[in-house]
Scaffold this active site. Structure first.
Site, mmCIF file in Angstrom:
data_model
loop_
_atom_site.group_PDB
_atom_site.id
_atom_site.type_symbol
_atom_site.label_atom_id
_atom_site.label_comp_id
_atom_site.label_asym_id
_atom_site.label_seq_id
_atom_site.Cartn_x
_atom_site.Cartn_y
_atom_site.Cartn_z
ATOM 1 N N ASP A 1 5.427 73.907 40.729
ATOM 2 C CA ASP A 1 5.762 74.607 42.228
ATOM 3 C C ASP A 1 4.457 74.901 42.660
ATOM 4 O OD1 ASP A 1 8.428 76.020 43.630
ATOM 5 O OD2 ASP A 1 8.815 76.289 41.447
ATOM 6 N N GLU B 1 6.849 71.239 46.523
ATOM 7 C CA GLU B 1 6.324 72.529 47.273
ATOM 8 C C GLU B 1 7.502 72.815 48.661
ATOM 9 O OE1 GLU B 1 4.695 72.710 51.326
ATOM 10 O OE2 GLU B 1 5.840 70.961 51.057
ATOM 11 N N TRP B 2 8.273 71.892 48.600
ATOM 12 C CA TRP B 2 9.546 71.885 49.460
ATOM 13 C C TRP B 2 9.245 71.437 51.009
ATOM 14 C CZ3 TRP B 2 6.542 76.992 48.425
ATOM 15 C CH2 TRP B 2 6.656 77.705 47.216
ATOM 16 N N ASP C 1 15.315 74.939 48.299
ATOM 17 C CA ASP C 1 16.481 75.376 47.087
ATOM 18 C C ASP C 1 17.916 74.770 48.077
ATOM 19 O OD1 ASP C 1 13.949 76.100 46.047
ATOM 20 O OD2 ASP C 1 14.700 77.605 44.977
HETATM 21 C C1 GLA Z 1 11.715 77.857 43.134
HETATM 22 C C2 GLA Z 1 11.927 76.479 43.063
HETATM 23 C C3 GLA Z 1 13.028 76.130 42.509
HETATM 24 C C4 GLA Z 1 12.875 76.633 40.721
HETATM 25 C C5 GLA Z 1 12.568 78.069 41.343
HETATM 26 C C6 GLA Z 1 12.121 78.483 39.730
HETATM 27 O O1 GLA Z 1 11.984 78.347 43.795
HETATM 28 O O2 GLA Z 1 12.130 75.514 44.320
HETATM 29 O O3 GLA Z 1 13.624 74.649 42.217
HETATM 30 O O4 GLA Z 1 11.942 76.238 39.531
HETATM 31 O O5 GLA Z 1 11.017 78.481 41.968
HETATM 32 O O6 GLA Z 1 11.308 79.528 39.954
#
Ligand code: GLA
Length: 429
Positions: free
Chosen positions: A170, A211-212, A234
């Site tokens: 993450d 890393e989103w 997410d």
């Molecule tokens: C981030 C990630 C999620 C999950 C949470 C856990 O938000 O994008 O997929 O792993 O952290 O804290």
């Protein structure tokens, strides 16, 4: 040709390469003794098709425990998920109890993981499944547990010793350097550090970059050793809604981002629009209000069209029949796992109706038609609109009805419910 080269450098083929090299040397007339030949270290091809499995975050969040993981492994076998191809069981954040101040080693929460992670990984392996774990490129994880920054080698070694086959990494608690300071390079460097450390363990470990999206991991993910990289924030248990600081996005918003990135995906490195919310029915650790059965089916269809990793996010110990019928649909899974490894792309968009095309092996094509609207309707699209050769004759197979369909020549036609996605495999005759 690319496929051949990949094979040549994969798995146990270092030996083959050695032979080839020797032969080349002979052809050129230079008789080199074999012992002088450079041996390429054996590397293993990982994630040649998108990884399939389960992750603890959506259903359990901070309540994940060894009991849950063991029962999940059992359920993989008894429910048929394992037979359908799902094999990774990944513990997400908040498994950690802390980092030992003397040894510097991470240890699990002793209440929820009393037997330790190695024993748990052994249990998962004993079921013929693979084990995954989570950490973070910063000083702390998103759930404020110790991150791996500065401990990359130590943590990678520990994960490998425990028997990890998959590491999700993450990006919380990492400094934001700002785009003018090449923030993406700082992110790539942090991911490279863990990528190198994982490789150095010698254990084949699928590396999941989380890393989103803001720093474009599709541009550097593969280079730093990644096998998949998140393209979105997410995804919550909901059909649609854009991101705000407080909540997760709907899965439609994630599709929209991922769709623009098809050219970056392929065997060994996949765009990851986040986990599946199918079967949560608003009972998960992550929220969103829930989706109806048609919408959950649309997530499965589109994830498969996008060649996305299929990481389930519901409590698979207690799946209802609808959830099972979606997650265990081998016809749609086969689209995701097709060995050609092409991500689908959009070919048509008008008035809330969209169509997507994914080339498949054997000159077949998957076509999906999705209705974003809240009303139902019939849609008929020509081969031209679907970017199919107008002179090719196809037989059409509906992967949700599991049957052949007839359509007017040169057309694909569908009665669409609100938020429905229908998926067809077209085989040239
Ligand atoms: C981030 C990630 C999620 C999950 C949470 C856990 O938000 O994008 O997929 O792993 O952290 O804290």
């Amino acid at each position: 040709m690319k496929g051949l080269l990949r094979k040549l450098f994969s798995g146990c083929t270092a030996f083959l390469f050695l032979l080839m090299f020797t032969e080349c040397a002979n052809n050129s007339g230079e008789k080199k003794p074999v012992e002088q030949t450079v041996v390429i270290p054996v590397t293993q091809d990982l994630a040649l098709t998108p990884p399939m499995g389960w992750n603890s975050w959506n259903p359990f969040g901070e309540n994940v425990s060894e009991k849950v993981i063991k029962e999940t492994a059992d359920a993989f076998v008894s429910s048929g998920l394992k037979d359908a191809g799902f094999n990774f069981i990944v513990i997400d954040d908040i498994w950690q109890g802390g980092r030992d101040s003397t040894t510097g080693l991470l240890y699990p929460d002793p209440k929820r993981f009393p037997s330790g992670i190695k024993a748990l990984a052994d249990y998962v392996h004993s079921k013929g499944l693979k084990f995954g774990i989570y950490s973070d490129a910063g000083t702390l994880t998103c759930g404020e547990r110790p991150g791996s920054y500065g401990y990359e080698e130590k943590d990678a070694k520990l994960f490998a010793e425990w028997g990890a086959d998959y590491v999700k990494y993450d990006y919380c608690h990492c400094p934001d350097y700002g785009s003018e300071n090449n923030d993406y390079k700082m992110a790539a460097a942090r991911y490279q550090a863990m990528g190198n450390a994982l490789k150095a363990t010698g254990r084949p470990i699928v590396y999941s970059i989380c890393e989103w999206g803001p720093r474009g991991p599709w541009l550097w993910g593969k280079e730093v050793g990644g096998n998949l990289w998140r393209t979105s924030y997410d995804v919550g248990d909901k059909w649609d809604s854009p991101r705000n600081e407080e909540s997760e996005i709907g899965f439609l918003a994630s599709i929209d981002v991922d769709l623009n990135l098809a050219r970056f995906a392929g065997p060994g490195g996949w765009n990851d629009p986040d986990m599946l919310v199918i079967g949560l029915n608003n009972t998960g650790f992550i929220k969103g209000g829930g989706c109806n059965a048609i919408e959950y089916r649309t997530q499965m269809s589109m994830w498969c069209m996008l060649a996305a990793p299929l990481m389930m996010g519901c409590d698979v110990r207690n799946m209802n029949d609808v959830t099972k019928s979606i997650l265990l649909n081998k016809d749609v899974i086969a689209i995701d796992q097709d060995t050609l490894g092409k991500q689908g792309f959009r070919v048509y968009r008008l008035d809330g109706i969209e169509a997507f095309k994914k080339p498949l092996s054997g000159n077949r094509v998957a076509i999906a038609i999705m209705n974003r609207n809240s009303n139902a309707g019939k849609i008929t699209l020509s081969y031209k609109e679907l970017e199919l050769g107008k002179d090719t004759k196809y037989s059409i197979y509906d992967v949700w009805k599991h049957s052949a369909v007839s359509a007017p020549a040169g057309m694909v036609s569908a009665e669409m419910k609100s938020h429905e996605c229908q998926v067809f495999i077209l085989t040239p005759q």
